[in-house]
Motif scaffolding. Structure first.
Motif, PDB file in Angstrom:
ATOM      1  N   GLN A   1     -12.709  20.542   3.232  1.00  0.00           N
ATOM      2  CA  GLN A   1     -12.576  20.841   1.925  1.00  0.00           C
ATOM      3  C   GLN A   1     -11.941  22.381   2.345  1.00  0.00           C
ATOM      4  OE1 GLN A   1     -11.218  17.997   1.721  1.00  0.00           O
ATOM      5  NE2 GLN A   1     -13.165  17.340   2.201  1.00  0.00           N
ATOM      6  N   THR A   2     -11.223  22.858   2.704  1.00  0.00           N
ATOM      7  CA  THR A   2     -10.980  24.598   2.674  1.00  0.00           C
ATOM      8  C   THR A   2     -10.428  24.469   0.917  1.00  0.00           C
ATOM      9  OG1 THR A   2     -10.604  25.369   4.820  1.00  0.00           O
ATOM     10  CG2 THR A   2      -9.791  26.112   3.654  1.00  0.00           C
ATOM     11  N   ARG A   3     -11.504  25.935   1.037  1.00  0.00           N
ATOM     12  CA  ARG A   3     -11.143  26.893  -1.031  1.00  0.00           C
ATOM     13  C   ARG A   3     -11.675  27.756  -1.284  1.00  0.00           C
ATOM     14  NH1 ARG A   3     -15.247  23.319  -0.430  1.00  0.00           N
ATOM     15  NH2 ARG A   3     -17.510  23.403  -1.322  1.00  0.00           N
ATOM     16  N   ILE A   4     -10.696  28.422  -2.117  1.00  0.00           N
ATOM     17  CA  ILE A   4     -10.910  29.608  -2.815  1.00  0.00           C
ATOM     18  C   ILE A   4     -10.247  29.834  -4.113  1.00  0.00           C
ATOM     19  CG2 ILE A   4      -8.121  30.443  -2.417  1.00  0.00           C
ATOM     20  CD1 ILE A   4      -9.201  33.367  -1.833  1.00  0.00           C
ATOM     21  N   THR A   5     -11.256  30.583  -4.839  1.00  0.00           N
ATOM     22  CA  THR A   5     -11.115  30.240  -5.936  1.00  0.00           C
ATOM     23  C   THR A   5     -10.981  31.558  -6.832  1.00  0.00           C
ATOM     24  OG1 THR A   5     -13.889  31.502  -6.657  1.00  0.00           O
ATOM     25  CG2 THR A   5     -13.147  28.849  -5.898  1.00  0.00           C
ATOM     26  N   PHE A   6     -10.433  31.273  -8.089  1.00  0.00           N
ATOM     27  CA  PHE A   6      -9.783  32.789  -9.432  1.00  0.00           C
ATOM     28  C   PHE A   6      -9.909  32.062 -10.678  1.00  0.00           C
ATOM     29  CE2 PHE A   6      -6.233  30.200  -7.097  1.00  0.00           C
ATOM     30  CZ  PHE A   6      -4.894  30.071  -8.139  1.00  0.00           C
ATOM     31  N   GLY A   7      -9.337  33.686 -11.253  1.00  0.00           N
ATOM     32  CA  GLY A   7      -8.898  32.807 -12.173  1.00  0.00           C
ATOM     33  C   GLY A   7     -10.139  32.652 -13.392  1.00  0.00           C
ATOM     34  N   ARG A   8      -9.626  32.089 -14.754  1.00  0.00           N
ATOM     35  CA  ARG A   8     -10.985  31.719 -15.181  1.00  0.00           C
ATOM     36  C   ARG A   8     -10.324  30.436 -16.078  1.00  0.00           C
ATOM     37  NH1 ARG A   8      -9.314  35.566 -20.746  1.00  0.00           N
ATOM     38  NH2 ARG A   8     -10.733  33.630 -22.317  1.00  0.00           N
ATOM     39  N   HIS A   9     -11.880  29.668 -16.674  1.00  0.00           N
ATOM     40  CA  HIS A   9     -10.866  28.668 -17.475  1.00  0.00           C
ATOM     41  C   HIS A   9     -10.231  28.759 -19.155  1.00  0.00           C
ATOM     42  CE1 HIS A   9     -12.733  24.999 -19.063  1.00  0.00           C
ATOM     43  NE2 HIS A   9     -12.814  25.326 -20.122  1.00  0.00           N
ATOM     44  N   LEU A  10      -9.621  27.828 -18.952  1.00  0.00           N
ATOM     45  CA  LEU A  10      -8.468  27.603 -19.446  1.00  0.00           C
ATOM     46  C   LEU A  10      -8.169  26.401 -20.057  1.00  0.00           C
ATOM     47  CD1 LEU A  10      -5.798  30.152 -18.065  1.00  0.00           C
ATOM     48  CD2 LEU A  10      -6.984  30.644 -20.104  1.00  0.00           C
ATOM     49  N   THR A  11      -8.620  26.210 -21.165  1.00  0.00           N
ATOM     50  CA  THR A  11      -7.657  24.560 -22.073  1.00  0.00           C
ATOM     51  C   THR A  11      -6.632  23.932 -21.910  1.00  0.00           C
ATOM     52  OG1 THR A  11     -10.224  24.788 -22.859  1.00  0.00           O
ATOM     53  CG2 THR A  11      -8.336  22.927 -23.556  1.00  0.00           C
ATOM     54  N   ASP A  12      -5.556  25.245 -21.801  1.00  0.00           N
ATOM     55  CA  ASP A  12      -4.115  24.435 -21.926  1.00  0.00           C
ATOM     56  C   ASP A  12      -3.848  25.736 -20.932  1.00  0.00           C
ATOM     57  OD1 ASP A  12      -3.655  22.574 -24.036  1.00  0.00           O
ATOM     58  OD2 ASP A  12      -5.692  24.609 -24.832  1.00  0.00           O
ATOM     59  N   PHE A  13      -3.108  25.549 -19.945  1.00  0.00           N
ATOM     60  CA  PHE A  13      -2.340  26.055 -19.289  1.00  0.00           C
ATOM     61  C   PHE A  13      -1.435  25.189 -17.908  1.00  0.00           C
ATOM     62  CE2 PHE A  13      -6.285  24.715 -16.919  1.00  0.00           C
ATOM     63  CZ  PHE A  13      -5.946  24.775 -15.563  1.00  0.00           C
ATOM     64  N   ARG A  14      -1.121  26.119 -18.048  1.00  0.00           N
ATOM     65  CA  ARG A  14      -0.007  25.926 -16.617  1.00  0.00           C
ATOM     66  C   ARG A  14       0.254  26.493 -15.332  1.00  0.00           C
ATOM     67  NH1 ARG A  14       4.955  23.274 -15.739  1.00  0.00           N
ATOM     68  NH2 ARG A  14       6.269  24.482 -13.993  1.00  0.00           N
ATOM     69  N   ILE A  15      -0.230  25.492 -14.082  1.00  0.00           N
ATOM     70  CA  ILE A  15      -0.491  26.152 -12.476  1.00  0.00           C
ATOM     71  C   ILE A  15       0.845  26.057 -12.209  1.00  0.00           C
ATOM     72  CG2 ILE A  15      -1.851  24.443 -11.886  1.00  0.00           C
ATOM     73  CD1 ILE A  15      -3.218  27.194 -10.215  1.00  0.00           C
ATOM     74  N   GLU A  16       1.411  26.882 -11.147  1.00  0.00           N
ATOM     75  CA  GLU A  16       1.992  26.349 -10.363  1.00  0.00           C
ATOM     76  C   GLU A  16       2.338  27.532  -9.525  1.00  0.00           C
ATOM     77  OE1 GLU A  16       5.847  27.763 -12.258  1.00  0.00           O
ATOM     78  OE2 GLU A  16       4.956  28.516 -13.527  1.00  0.00           O
ATOM     79  N   ALA A  17       2.818  27.356  -8.126  1.00  0.00           N
ATOM     80  CA  ALA A  17       2.776  28.092  -6.439  1.00  0.00           C
ATOM     81  C   ALA A  17       4.245  27.649  -5.767  1.00  0.00           C
ATOM     82  CB  ALA A  17       1.459  27.810  -6.139  1.00  0.00           C
ATOM     83  N   THR A  18       4.594  28.294  -5.058  1.00  0.00           N
ATOM     84  CA  THR A  18       5.063  27.678  -3.997  1.00  0.00           C
ATOM     85  C   THR A  18       4.378  27.532  -2.556  1.00  0.00           C
ATOM     86  OG1 THR A  18       7.146  28.726  -4.450  1.00  0.00           O
ATOM     87  CG2 THR A  18       7.725  28.241  -2.311  1.00  0.00           C
ATOM     88  N   ALA A  19       4.425  26.459  -1.710  1.00  0.00           N
ATOM     89  CA  ALA A  19       3.747  26.234  -0.739  1.00  0.00           C
ATOM     90  C   ALA A  19       4.354  25.468  -0.145  1.00  0.00           C
ATOM     91  CB  ALA A  19       2.078  24.557  -1.587  1.00  0.00           C
ATOM     92  N   ARG A  20       4.068  25.587   1.607  1.00  0.00           N
ATOM     93  CA  ARG A  20       4.454  25.107   2.558  1.00  0.00           C
ATOM     94  C   ARG A  20       3.322  24.763   3.881  1.00  0.00           C
ATOM     95  NH1 ARG A  20       7.633  29.988   4.312  1.00  0.00           N
ATOM     96  NH2 ARG A  20       6.368  30.348   5.374  1.00  0.00           N
ATOM     97  N   PHE A  21       3.438  23.618   4.108  1.00  0.00           N
ATOM     98  CA  PHE A  21       2.698  23.232   5.363  1.00  0.00           C
ATOM     99  C   PHE A  21       2.512  23.752   6.660  1.00  0.00           C
ATOM    100  CE2 PHE A  21       1.969  19.607   1.718  1.00  0.00           C
ATOM    101  CZ  PHE A  21       0.353  19.222   1.640  1.00  0.00           C
ATOM    102  N   GLU A  22       2.088  24.606   7.054  1.00  0.00           N
ATOM    103  CA  GLU A  22       2.404  25.484   8.413  1.00  0.00           C
ATOM    104  C   GLU A  22       2.374  24.014   9.922  1.00  0.00           C
ATOM    105  OE1 GLU A  22       4.391  27.843   8.161  1.00  0.00           O
ATOM    106  OE2 GLU A  22       3.636  29.225   6.384  1.00  0.00           O
ATOM    107  N   SER A  23       0.934  23.467   9.653  1.00  0.00           N
ATOM    108  CA  SER A  23       0.906  22.685  10.531  1.00  0.00           C
ATOM    109  C   SER A  23      -0.172  21.706   9.982  1.00  0.00           C
ATOM    110  CB  SER A  23       0.243  23.246  11.229  1.00  0.00           C
ATOM    111  OG  SER A  23      -1.078  23.895  11.405  1.00  0.00           O
ATOM    112  N   VAL A  24       0.081  20.314  10.070  1.00  0.00           N
ATOM    113  CA  VAL A  24      -0.771  19.252  10.182  1.00  0.00           C
ATOM    114  C   VAL A  24      -1.669  18.754  11.032  1.00  0.00           C
ATOM    115  CG1 VAL A  24      -0.186  19.322   7.726  1.00  0.00           C
ATOM    116  CG2 VAL A  24       0.793  17.668   9.261  1.00  0.00           C
ATOM    117  N   VAL A  25      -2.678  18.247  10.644  1.00  0.00           N
ATOM    118  CA  VAL A  25      -3.052  17.588  11.213  1.00  0.00           C
ATOM    119  C   VAL A  25      -2.700  16.002  11.770  1.00  0.00           C
ATOM    120  CG1 VAL A  25      -5.550  15.888  12.110  1.00  0.00           C
ATOM    121  CG2 VAL A  25      -5.954  18.644  11.084  1.00  0.00           C
ATOM    122  N   ASP A  26      -2.662  15.175  10.581  1.00  0.00           N
ATOM    123  CA  ASP A  26      -1.436  14.001  10.345  1.00  0.00           C
ATOM    124  C   ASP A  26      -0.943  14.268   8.793  1.00  0.00           C
ATOM    125  OD1 ASP A  26      -3.472  12.832   8.582  1.00  0.00           O
ATOM    126  OD2 ASP A  26      -4.822  12.815   9.625  1.00  0.00           O
TER     127      ASP A  26
END
Length: 505
Positions: free
Chosen positions: A111-136
């Motif tokens: 489970q590769t992960r990177i953490t950032f930001g701060r604790h928020l009760t009400d928020f919107r998180i958004e990003a552009t994501a692209r799978f470059e390669s996958v095992v399956d």
């Protein structure tokens, strides 16, 4: 008022699935009557597992002021040569390359992960994501919604598989303290992410409620997001290499009940799934939950000895095997009543729940409560309701409504954190002025009243006030209200309304 899974634990594949397009209510009732256990981990506050790295001292000691609604807390385009300041790579490979953040996970167990930001009760998180390669095609990327800075479980995430059009292509999931998966909600995306394709993903979070959007279209909701006291945001990758760009975290106003563009109307189950189960019972709540209702609407009144109970009528005569006014019966007498046999022989034995029992049921099994304070209440009686809500940790999942203005004023004085809704049989001359005076989050009129003046929806929305209409069971009116832009529909037929809204997406 009134999925296709692999045999190994490759990702958040395991858990109970809740879909807005579930079976019709009658079939749901049959399933619930055979229910013995419900497998669902209750949301609770939890800390990182013993022995895991602590947050840096400067991060732990610094207390930043809470951001205002609309404030962009994180706005990252990965233009620098390395990881952004304050971002912590916890596991796997993370690097900035060609103006994108690239995370790589070697296999299904990482489970590769990177953490950032701060604790928020009400928020919107958004990003552009692209799978470059996958095992399956079952491998995934995720937006971390509540993840400790250490990256240790428990954490809550919104996942996207490269095979997004599978039944579990999108999920709300939790990694438990025992390092197992608890999947609360799954859905399929309208198109495949695949590899080499940019997709815009976003999740709007309000406490334990969240909405998943894929390429600008809402595809799934949950009311069972597990939250902690201090978890921030994260990105995660499993069995794939994924690149991210244009990541933004925006603080939101608490309890946002306004319907977002392109989103379906909110399904509010009137007295639970009252067309398919005995109203205002835990059984009715469970049927509504399984039917895909976003909220459960119920009524509350005090017993003779001051205990809040869930009942609509002034008396118990219509819905139970007893007689008498609820305010003349003690908690012990109410507990002994059968609230199911008058609905159907198969539901005999259902009880009149106390508010405490209902809140406990919602907290552990999932769901949010539109709670009507029924009839006149003293300040002390409202205070007892507020106490029950707070004692069960449900302040973030309850909207209090009433026809009684005094009850709403008492609630606002005693518990300013609880959002308020005003029920109306006829519209006020100036609903916006009334909403401002009472500090309303929602203005909830009868269907017939709104039909005479549908233009008030736009005026209330401009003032930041949601509109939830009661009690509507006909598809023709659902269509008209949907077109009018109302935020929610209170209905006795939540399974049918949930299916109707899903079919229109």
């Amino acid at each position: 008022m009134t999925s296709s899974h692999l045999s190994h634990p490759a990702g958040p594949d395991h858990g109970r699935r809740t879909a807005r397009t579930g079976p019709l209510a009658a079939a749901l009732l049959a399933a619930v009557l055979g229910l013995t256990t419900v497998v669902l981990t209750a949301p609770h506050v939890a800390s990182a597992a013993p022995g895991t790295p602590a947050a840096p001292a400067d991060q732990a000691d610094q207390v930043a002021p809470a951001p205002g609604a609309g404030e962009v807390v994180v706005d990252e385009h990965f233009t620098g040569p390395g990881l952004p300041a304050g971002w912590a790579a916890v596991e796997g490979s993370w690097k900035v390359e060609n103006g994108r953040l690239v995370g790589a996970s070697a296999n299904w167990n990482q489970q590769t992960r990177i953490t950032f930001g701060r604790h928020l009760t009400d928020f919107r998180i958004e990003a552009t994501a692209r799978f470059e390669s996958v095992v399956d095609a079952a491998r995934w990327a995720a937006l971390g919604l509540d993840v400790p800075a250490s990256g240790a479980p428990p954490w809550s995430i919104a996942t996207m598989r490269s095979g997004t059009t599978a039944a579990n292509g999108l999920e709300f999931a939790r990694r438990t303290p025992a390092d197992t998966w608890d999947v609360t909600d799954t859905a399929l995306a309208p198109s495949a992410a695949g590899t080499g394709r940019d997709v815009r993903i976003a999740v709007e979070v309000h406490g334990t409620a969240a909405r998943w959007s894929f390429d600008g279209r809402e595809v799934m909701r949950t009311t069972r997001l597990a939250r902690s006291a201090d978890g921030g945001q994260a990105l995660l990758v499993n069995g794939a290499t994924v690149s991210f760009d244009d990541l933004k975290v925006t603080a939101l106003a608490p309890g946002a009940f306004l319907r977002q563009p392109g989103a379906p109307v909110t399904v509010l189950a009137h007295r639970g799934a009252s067309s398919a189960a005995p109203e205002n019972t835990l059984l009715s709540d469970e049927v509504a939950r399984r039917a895909g209702a976003d909220w459960i609407e119920n009524d509350v009144q005090p017993s003779k000895d001051g205990v809040p109970y869930v009942l609509h009528d002034d008396t118990v005569d219509r819905t139970t095997n007893g007689t008498g006014r609820i305010r003349d019966l003690t908690a012990a007498q109410l507990d002994a009543l059968d609230a199911g046999s008058r609905f159907a022989p198969a539901t005999a034995g259902a009880r009149v729940p106390s508010l405490a029992a209902q809140l406990d049921d919602l907290r552990t099994r999932g769901g949010s409560l539109l709670l009507e304070i029924k009839g006149p209440h003293t300040r002390a009686e409202v205070a007892r309701i507020v106490q029950d809500v707070r004692d069960h940790g449900m302040s973030g999942r309850v909207l209090v409504q009433s026809f009684e203005v005094d009850a709403l004023r008492f609630t606002r004085e005693l518990a300013p954190e609880l959002p308020l809704g005003l029920l109306r049989s006829t519209l006020d001359a100036d609903p916006v002025a009334v909403a401002r005076d009472l500090g309303l989050a929602a203005y909830n009129p009868a269907d017939a009243a709104l039909a005479a003046r549908p233009e008030v929806v736009a005026a209330l929305h401009a003032a930041g006030v949601a509109v939830n209409v009661w009690t509507v069971d006909e598809p023709a009116r659902w269509k008209a209200l949907d077109a009018a832009g109302v935020d929610g529909i209170i209905t006795n037929r939540p399974a049918e309304l949930a299916g109707w809204t899903a079919a229109r997406q």
